[in-house]
Write a protein that holds these residues in place. Structure first.
Motif, PDB file in Angstrom:
ATOM      1  N   GLU A  83       8.350  -0.144  -6.839  1.00 19.71           N
ATOM      2  CA  GLU A  83       8.423  -1.591  -7.048  1.00 19.71           C
ATOM      3  C   GLU A  83       7.331  -2.292  -6.243  1.00 19.71           C
ATOM      4  O   GLU A  83       6.608  -3.155  -6.746  1.00 19.71           O
ATOM      5  CB  GLU A  83       9.778  -2.136  -6.612  1.00 19.71           C
ATOM      6  CG  GLU A  83      10.923  -1.846  -7.569  1.00 19.71           C
ATOM      7  CD  GLU A  83      12.273  -2.086  -6.914  1.00 19.71           C
ATOM      8  OE1 GLU A  83      13.286  -1.725  -7.527  1.00 19.71           O
ATOM      9  OE2 GLU A  83      12.303  -2.614  -5.780  1.00 19.71           O
ATOM     10  N   SER A  84       7.234  -1.893  -4.988  1.00 22.33           N
ATOM     11  CA  SER A  84       6.235  -2.529  -4.122  1.00 22.33           C
ATOM     12  C   SER A  84       4.829  -2.303  -4.655  1.00 22.33           C
ATOM     13  O   SER A  84       3.966  -3.179  -4.549  1.00 22.33           O
ATOM     14  CB  SER A  84       6.355  -1.978  -2.704  1.00 22.33           C
ATOM     15  OG  SER A  84       7.593  -2.347  -2.151  1.00 22.33           O
ATOM     16  N   VAL A  92      -2.698   1.693  -1.468  1.00 25.66           N
ATOM     17  CA  VAL A  92      -2.155   1.990  -0.134  1.00 25.66           C
ATOM     18  C   VAL A  92      -0.693   2.400  -0.233  1.00 25.66           C
ATOM     19  O   VAL A  92      -0.238   3.320   0.456  1.00 25.66           O
ATOM     20  CB  VAL A  92      -2.324   0.765   0.795  1.00 25.66           C
ATOM     21  CG1 VAL A  92      -1.649   1.016   2.137  1.00 25.66           C
ATOM     22  CG2 VAL A  92      -3.798   0.441   0.978  1.00 25.66           C
ATOM     23  N   ILE A  93       0.021   1.716  -1.098  1.00 22.86           N
ATOM     24  CA  ILE A  93       1.433   2.070  -1.284  1.00 22.86           C
ATOM     25  C   ILE A  93       1.544   3.487  -1.834  1.00 22.86           C
ATOM     26  O   ILE A  93       2.411   4.269  -1.420  1.00 22.86           O
ATOM     27  CB  ILE A  93       2.124   1.075  -2.244  1.00 22.86           C
ATOM     28  CG1 ILE A  93       2.204  -0.305  -1.609  1.00 22.86           C
ATOM     29  CG2 ILE A  93       3.517   1.561  -2.620  1.00 22.86           C
ATOM     30  CD1 ILE A  93       3.219  -0.433  -0.513  1.00 22.86           C
ATOM     31  N   PHE A 128       4.323  -4.893  -7.108  1.00 21.06           N
ATOM     32  CA  PHE A 128       4.103  -6.185  -6.457  1.00 21.06           C
ATOM     33  C   PHE A 128       2.667  -6.291  -5.951  1.00 21.06           C
ATOM     34  O   PHE A 128       1.974  -7.273  -6.199  1.00 21.06           O
ATOM     35  CB  PHE A 128       5.074  -6.374  -5.285  1.00 21.06           C
ATOM     36  CG  PHE A 128       6.499  -6.570  -5.720  1.00 21.06           C
ATOM     37  CD1 PHE A 128       6.808  -7.262  -6.884  1.00 21.06           C
ATOM     38  CD2 PHE A 128       7.545  -6.053  -4.960  1.00 21.06           C
ATOM     39  CE1 PHE A 128       8.126  -7.451  -7.279  1.00 21.06           C
ATOM     40  CE2 PHE A 128       8.862  -6.238  -5.356  1.00 21.06           C
ATOM     41  CZ  PHE A 128       9.155  -6.930  -6.510  1.00 21.06           C
ATOM     42  N   GLN A 129       2.252  -5.271  -5.232  1.00 19.45           N
ATOM     43  CA  GLN A 129       0.888  -5.290  -4.700  1.00 19.45           C
ATOM     44  C   GLN A 129      -0.130  -5.409  -5.832  1.00 19.45           C
ATOM     45  O   GLN A 129      -1.097  -6.158  -5.742  1.00 19.45           O
ATOM     46  CB  GLN A 129       0.619  -4.011  -3.882  1.00 19.45           C
ATOM     47  CG  GLN A 129       1.420  -3.909  -2.595  1.00 19.45           C
ATOM     48  CD  GLN A 129       0.922  -4.863  -1.511  1.00 19.45           C
ATOM     49  OE1 GLN A 129      -0.193  -5.363  -1.576  1.00 19.45           O
ATOM     50  NE2 GLN A 129       1.770  -5.130  -0.527  1.00 19.45           N
ATOM     51  N   ASP A 184      -0.454   5.901  -1.255  1.00 22.36           N
ATOM     52  CA  ASP A 184      -0.674   6.793  -0.110  1.00 22.36           C
ATOM     53  C   ASP A 184       0.599   6.949   0.711  1.00 22.36           C
ATOM     54  O   ASP A 184       0.974   8.053   1.103  1.00 22.36           O
ATOM     55  CB  ASP A 184      -1.786   6.240   0.793  1.00 22.36           C
ATOM     56  CG  ASP A 184      -3.120   6.203   0.066  1.00 22.36           C
ATOM     57  OD1 ASP A 184      -3.242   6.881  -0.983  1.00 22.36           O
ATOM     58  OD2 ASP A 184      -4.024   5.495   0.542  1.00 22.36           O
ATOM     59  N   VAL A 185       1.231   5.815   0.969  1.00 27.91           N
ATOM     60  CA  VAL A 185       2.462   5.861   1.767  1.00 27.91           C
ATOM     61  C   VAL A 185       3.495   6.744   1.093  1.00 27.91           C
ATOM     62  O   VAL A 185       4.137   7.584   1.736  1.00 27.91           O
ATOM     63  CB  VAL A 185       3.031   4.436   1.979  1.00 27.91           C
ATOM     64  CG1 VAL A 185       4.418   4.495   2.615  1.00 27.91           C
ATOM     65  CG2 VAL A 185       2.086   3.618   2.834  1.00 27.91           C
ATOM     66  N   SER A 188       2.589  10.356   1.611  1.00 28.89           N
ATOM     67  CA  SER A 188       2.896  10.799   2.976  1.00 28.89           C
ATOM     68  C   SER A 188       4.389  11.054   3.118  1.00 28.89           C
ATOM     69  O   SER A 188       4.832  12.068   3.656  1.00 28.89           O
ATOM     70  CB  SER A 188       2.514   9.718   4.003  1.00 28.89           C
ATOM     71  OG  SER A 188       1.188   9.338   3.852  1.00 28.89           O
ATOM     72  N   LEU A 189       5.122  10.085   2.651  1.00 28.45           N
ATOM     73  CA  LEU A 189       6.577  10.155   2.770  1.00 28.45           C
ATOM     74  C   LEU A 189       7.115  11.430   2.147  1.00 28.45           C
ATOM     75  O   LEU A 189       7.896  12.171   2.766  1.00 28.45           O
ATOM     76  CB  LEU A 189       7.190   8.939   2.078  1.00 28.45           C
ATOM     77  CG  LEU A 189       8.696   8.769   2.218  1.00 28.45           C
ATOM     78  CD1 LEU A 189       9.016   8.263   3.608  1.00 28.45           C
ATOM     79  CD2 LEU A 189       9.228   7.807   1.163  1.00 28.45           C
ATOM     80  N   VAL A 245      11.900   1.771  -4.322  1.00 29.62           N
ATOM     81  CA  VAL A 245      11.424   0.531  -3.694  1.00 29.62           C
ATOM     82  C   VAL A 245       9.911   0.572  -3.514  1.00 29.62           C
ATOM     83  O   VAL A 245       9.229  -0.443  -3.676  1.00 29.62           O
ATOM     84  CB  VAL A 245      12.147   0.290  -2.358  1.00 29.62           C
ATOM     85  CG1 VAL A 245      11.487  -0.847  -1.584  1.00 29.62           C
ATOM     86  CG2 VAL A 245      13.615  -0.027  -2.592  1.00 29.62           C
ATOM     87  N   LEU A 246       9.397   1.746  -3.209  1.00 29.69           N
ATOM     88  CA  LEU A 246       7.942   1.834  -3.050  1.00 29.69           C
ATOM     89  C   LEU A 246       7.219   1.631  -4.388  1.00 29.69           C
ATOM     90  O   LEU A 246       6.163   1.005  -4.442  1.00 29.69           O
ATOM     91  CB  LEU A 246       7.553   3.172  -2.421  1.00 29.69           C
ATOM     92  CG  LEU A 246       7.754   3.225  -0.903  1.00 29.69           C
ATOM     93  CD1 LEU A 246       7.504   4.638  -0.364  1.00 29.69           C
ATOM     94  CD2 LEU A 246       6.822   2.238  -0.181  1.00 29.69           C
ATOM     95  N   ASN A 283      -6.420  -2.123  -5.093  1.00 28.54           N
ATOM     96  CA  ASN A 283      -6.703  -1.512  -3.797  1.00 28.54           C
ATOM     97  C   ASN A 283      -5.486  -1.497  -2.888  1.00 28.54           C
ATOM     98  O   ASN A 283      -5.128  -0.464  -2.320  1.00 28.54           O
ATOM     99  CB  ASN A 283      -7.844  -2.253  -3.097  1.00 28.54           C
ATOM    100  CG  ASN A 283      -9.164  -1.981  -3.781  1.00 28.54           C
ATOM    101  OD1 ASN A 283      -9.313  -0.936  -4.447  1.00 28.54           O
ATOM    102  ND2 ASN A 283     -10.105  -2.898  -3.647  1.00 28.54           N
ATOM    103  N   SER A 284      -4.872  -2.656  -2.789  1.00 24.15           N
ATOM    104  CA  SER A 284      -3.675  -2.748  -1.960  1.00 24.15           C
ATOM    105  C   SER A 284      -2.584  -1.836  -2.507  1.00 24.15           C
ATOM    106  O   SER A 284      -1.880  -1.153  -1.756  1.00 24.15           O
ATOM    107  CB  SER A 284      -3.163  -4.179  -1.918  1.00 24.15           C
ATOM    108  OG  SER A 284      -4.099  -5.007  -1.270  1.00 24.15           O
TER     109      SER A 284
END
Lengths: 197, 197, 197, 197
Positions: free
Chosen positions: A164-165, A180-181, A168-169, A183-184, A187-188, A161-162, A176-177
């Motif tokens: 995919e996101s 961020v995903i 999307f971003q 990075d998430v 982290s995860l 899902v990330l 840039n956006s």
DNA sequence: TATGAATGAGCATTCATTCAT
DNA sequence: CATGAATGAATGCTCATTCAT
């Protein structure tokens, strides 16, 4: 003998250009004139290669996603551990997506048109990848390199899902956006890692 | 009193209906006939309220997002701590989004049409919210309830991007996929929490 | 010997097939692709044999009517009398028409397109036949086997028009309706017969 | 109040013109541009009155045949006898057909397109007329004014088929040829008459 | 204010025909 | 002789928009 042009090659060229046009204008706002012009062909000629506009779109999309996830399936593993391996794959996928933004954009827009078929196609194309992730995580847990709290299925779902996101971003807000995903995601995954004493 | 009083009210009614139509059919596949019919008006009459189709779309969207994030700005804080507070707000936003899927869908699709203006609008609408989050996190760090490693700006960015992603998933794959993003957001925030001895 | 010998033969083959296609689909709804495909040729090749679509149609029609009425001109007469002879010829023509309905249909439709040239062609092809009928009737009158009231020219005209009508009925309503015209023709002719005491 | 044009009247005007165009060019070779131009309208405006080209054709045809045979059903009979009465009706029908050649032509061409529906429609429209003829002939036989040899059903069939043929001749070869069919019909009917001493 | 009428601009698609090989 | 490639010209149809009443 007639004038010979490699039919399939020309077909692919058209699809390549069509994809860009579709990515720029969207399916509805695009028109065959534009595609034809950019191909240096007349509108009528397109019909020698494809039956109709939808066909062009369909094949353009197909061509663009074909083999997108194939290469990850026969990877040789580094010794860095499963988390690192997964992240490497994910990063590579995301980098590829970033390099092929127009393709991704089309894909996303198409899914938005709620083309059921495409949704399934996305699933089918990533199924093997998910399987790979699951195996890596399970191995990791067995070897004590991945936290045993980790709910493998849930995590794999989150990864997908990330990603995919990320797409999307990328499509809607740009790199840039999307970063961020990434990075998430990092982290995860890191939070699942068992630090090796 | 003349009918004039109704003008703005009628305008809003039209926008309400237009939004539904746009959400169902998409901007391109929708047409003013449909909107007019459902409004019980003639197509021509729409032009007494709006200049053109795009105008209708623009205002329908604007109306639908107006005040979307207003209510969070004057919230009274529970004693549960900043992380919990942030999650509560985020959950509420996401729940609202889920309840207004058609509006969200429009928003997303519009952004896809790369309406620069809209992208900025999204930013403007969330700016205050981001500020709120930042304040909460900084307070949390000062009070020792949030890990001091936390890069406040980065985290706030992540929150926003994840909420956006929630909307994307909602639009493109539905509530289940979106739920995964919610989980990720929760994990992310919890990992910042300093457990209170 | 070179392939050249086949040229005319090939031409005829094309016309044969073209006629079928035209009969099935009509001139407008047919297209050269279909004809070419059924000939096992490419569309472009047709242009080596004919100048354009209309040409193909024209010659297909011409070929199909050529010699249609030739055989009656050198008939040997039975002793049954002129009325019987005429009816025999007419019946044979109508039977032939029935057997070649698709050709007839094309002919009729073409005339409908008011191709002046064709109308004349029809006349030319039947002129000799009309002459034959006239001779037979005049002989019959002289020999006392045909009523002397009979206006030869008018009757011949009627015969021809009825045969045409037979073809029309055949084309538009099928064999049953056409049969009615045959009956009328028979009644008409019989009423001219002088019963031989 | 908006610009008011009698919608139905305008509709009829369009059909009137459309009929002529269709009669001249045929359905396929005609195009909406021509109809629109002759109506003094734009192509797009036609779509305010009809859904599509086929619709225009359908209604043009319908309008043109409506009530075509109605008037004969409540005729008052002269004392001239049944044969004369039938001929009078037939002559009137044929004269009407001659006056409305373009309508007839359309009808004929349509039947040629093997529009099953139309064939039935033709039958339905003439059914009552046939019934009338049958009654007249039977009365005639009973009253001794029509030859008792006369096979009523067969004769009625012949009358109808001849009238059809009249229309065909009219369409394909014009009034002179059609006149011949009229003559045949007269001869045929007269031969059934019992001369009143 | 409200709306029936009208339209221009645009699009996908078809097809006979030409041309270079 | 044969043909793949390419195209111009049409055509039916849709729709946002304007205008006169």
């Amino acid at each position: 003998m007639p004038k010979i042009v490699d039919h399939d090659k020309r077909k692919d060229e058209i699809l390549e250009i069509a994809l860009e046009v579709f990515a720029t204008d969207g399916y509805d706002d695009s028109n065959l004139s534009a595609i034809a012009k950019r191909c240096g062909l007349s509108r009528a000629t397109l019909y020698q290669y494809f039956r109709n506009k939808e066909d062009i779109y369909y094949f353009a999309l197909k061509q663009s996603t074909e083999g997108m996830f194939q290469k990850y399936l026969r990877i040789e593993w580094s010794g860095k551990g499963p988390i690192e391996d997964i992240l490497e794959i994910c990063d590579d996928i995301m980098a590829t997506a970033e390099r092929n933004r127009s393709k991704i954009k089309n894909l996303v827009i198409s899914i938005g048109k709620s083309d059921q078929e495409l949704e399934e196609a996305v699933y089918r194309r990533t199924a093997k990848l998910q399987h790979l992730f699951r195996r890596l995580l399970r191995n990791g847990i067995r070897e004590g390199r991945v936290s045993s709290d980790c709910d493998v299925d849930a995590v794999v779902r989150q990864i997908v899902v990330l990603i995919e996101s990320f797409c999307f971003q990328l499509t809607f807000f740009g790199g840039n956006s999307a970063g961020v995903i990434r990075d998430v995601l990092h982290s995860l995954m890191r939070s699942l890692e068992v630090r090796q004493g």
